[in-house]
Design a protein around this motif. Structure first.
Motif, PDB file in Angstrom:
ATOM      1  N   GLU A 169       2.997  38.860  52.142  1.00 52.18           N
ATOM      2  CA  GLU A 169       2.703  39.158  53.529  1.00 52.18           C
ATOM      3  C   GLU A 169       3.329  40.480  53.983  1.00 52.18           C
ATOM      4  O   GLU A 169       3.947  41.190  53.208  1.00 52.18           O
ATOM      5  N   ASN A 178      -0.922  35.429  48.609  1.00 56.31           N
ATOM      6  CA  ASN A 178      -0.671  36.864  48.744  1.00 56.31           C
ATOM      7  C   ASN A 178       0.681  37.106  49.399  1.00 56.31           C
ATOM      8  O   ASN A 178       1.187  36.264  50.149  1.00 56.31           O
ATOM      9  N   SER A 233       8.145  43.677  46.189  1.00 51.19           N
ATOM     10  CA  SER A 233       7.687  42.288  46.084  1.00 51.19           C
ATOM     11  C   SER A 233       8.840  41.394  45.648  1.00 51.19           C
ATOM     12  O   SER A 233       9.402  41.580  44.565  1.00 51.19           O
ATOM     13  N   TRP A 283       5.448  35.174  52.333  1.00 51.45           N
ATOM     14  CA  TRP A 283       4.254  34.966  51.514  1.00 51.45           C
ATOM     15  C   TRP A 283       3.279  34.043  52.234  1.00 51.45           C
ATOM     16  O   TRP A 283       3.605  33.458  53.262  1.00 51.45           O
ATOM     17  N   ARG A 316       7.942  36.551  43.569  1.00 54.80           N
ATOM     18  CA  ARG A 316       6.637  36.245  42.975  1.00 54.80           C
ATOM     19  C   ARG A 316       6.703  35.100  41.964  1.00 54.80           C
ATOM     20  O   ARG A 316       5.757  34.319  41.841  1.00 54.80           O
ATOM     21  N   TYR A 375       2.802  44.337  52.009  1.00 51.45           N
ATOM     22  CA  TYR A 375       1.640  43.449  52.051  1.00 51.45           C
ATOM     23  C   TYR A 375       0.824  43.571  50.766  1.00 51.45           C
ATOM     24  O   TYR A 375       0.379  44.668  50.405  1.00 51.45           O
ATOM     25  N   CYS A 376       0.667  42.455  50.043  1.00 47.33           N
ATOM     26  CA  CYS A 376      -0.088  42.391  48.788  1.00 47.33           C
ATOM     27  C   CYS A 376       0.441  43.373  47.744  1.00 47.33           C
ATOM     28  O   CYS A 376      -0.310  43.844  46.877  1.00 47.33           O
TER      29      CYS A 376
END
Length: 349
Positions: A179, A177, A153, A185, A156, A145-146
């Protein structure tokens, strides 16, 4: 000469419940008012919206956005659909939403919406989340998360491209952001007033479909794309009226929530396909059959923030809508229930 791309919003039952299509045409010069754009048509028998013996469906321009793909004076246009006799076709949910938002009582309250659109990025050939081992699973939820970093990640570059494209288009995109589930996301649209919330969210969804198409990735709006101990995907809808934003608004909010509770199952039926797989009472959701509103609790049906309680005015968050919900249906239904329905009644009278 400019190119306009007309976006056909087609909300259907089954699958993820969404099907956004478009076609393009050339005009002799720039246009900035949808009422000055010509109507057009398409073959509704090829989209399941008409029969082959009477297949013409009319596209009526309703909202204009700058085209982030062709740029220049080119535009994207949100359209709704009508039969040749002028009647809205069944999948045209914008028509009824415009009727509700055009009601004098609703217009006087200036309803604001902020929609948190969650989605999942999938590998095209496997329909498995990007960044996940093929046929396997990443580590448990918690670090994603974030997050930042190649091991936490995934996607992006796609998300940032979408963010920039929406800003260029003039969509009121509030932020993005990563998730809780890796590969999932969120972007936020709003605050937007009335019918514009639905127009902007559909335009943002279309742009996301186009960008993932370029990237060779599939975007899924399924509310529970991966079974088991993984968060689902929602479209939490933040909402306020002028009365809620004014002094004494917290009491108005509580009365509005009582009205939502009285129509809970009606709202659930309209809040997206497959939502029963997501609203289980686990993974930051309330059980689909139970209405619960709590201060600051993300396991509630409706959440009220601490700032709203402290200031005595503000907004609340309806956490029930699924990621594949139709924003025209959800936003107008919330307005209808909270503004036009009398307390304790479920029929809007």
């Amino acid at each position: 000469m400019i190119c306009i791309r007309l976006i056909l919003v087609h909300y259907k039952v089954g699958g993820t419940g969404m099907d956004v299509r478009s076609k393009a045409r050339t005009l002799p010069g720039p246009v900035d008012d949808p009422s000055k754009l010509p109507k057009w048509n398409f073959d509704g028998s090829s989209t399941g919206q008409a029969t082959g013996d009477d297949s013409e469906v009319i596209l009526c321009p309703q909202a204009i956005f700058k085209d982030p793909f062709r740029r220049g004076n080119n535009i994207l246009v949100i359209c709704d659909c009508y039969a040749p006799n002028g009647e809205p076709i069944p999948s045209n949910k914008r028509y009824n939403a415009a009727r509700i938002f055009g009601h004098p009582d609703v217009k006087a309250e200036e309803p604001w919406y902020g929609i948190e659109q969650e989605y999942t990025l999938l590998q095209k050939d496997t329909n498995w989340p990007i960044g996940w081992p093929l046929g396997g699973y990443p580590g448990p939820q918690g670090p994603y998360y974030c997050a930042a970093g190649a091991e936490k990640s995934y996607g992006r570059d796609i998300v940032d491209a979408h963010y920039k494209a929406c800003l260029y288009a003039g969509i009121n995109i509030g932020g993005i952001n990563a998730e809780v589930m890796p590969g999932q996301w969120e972007f936020q649209v709003g605050p937007s007033v009335g019918i514009s919330a639905g127009d902007e969210l559909w335009a943002a969804r279309y742009i996301l479909e186009r960008i993932t198409e370029i990237a060779g990735v599939v975007v899924s709006f399924d509310p529970k794309p991966i079974p088991g101990e993984w968060n689902g995907a929602g479209a939490h809808t933040n909402y306020s009226t002028k009365s809620m934003r004014s002094e004494g608004g917290y009491e108005v909010i509580k009365k509005a929530i009582q009205k939502l509770e009285a129509r809970h199952m009606e709202h659930i039926a309209a809040y997206g396909e497959g939502n029963e797989r997501r609203l289980t009472g686990r993974h930051e959701t309330a059980d689909i059959n139970t209405f619960v509103w709590v201060m600051a609790n993300r396991g509630a049906s409706v959440r009220v923030g601490r700032d709203t309680e402290k200031e005595g005015k503000g907004y609340f968050e309806d956490r029930r809508p699924a990621s594949n919900m139709d924003p025209y249906v959800v936003t107008s239904m919330i307005a209808e229930t909270t503004i036009l329905c009398k307390a304790g009644l479920s029929n809007g009278k």
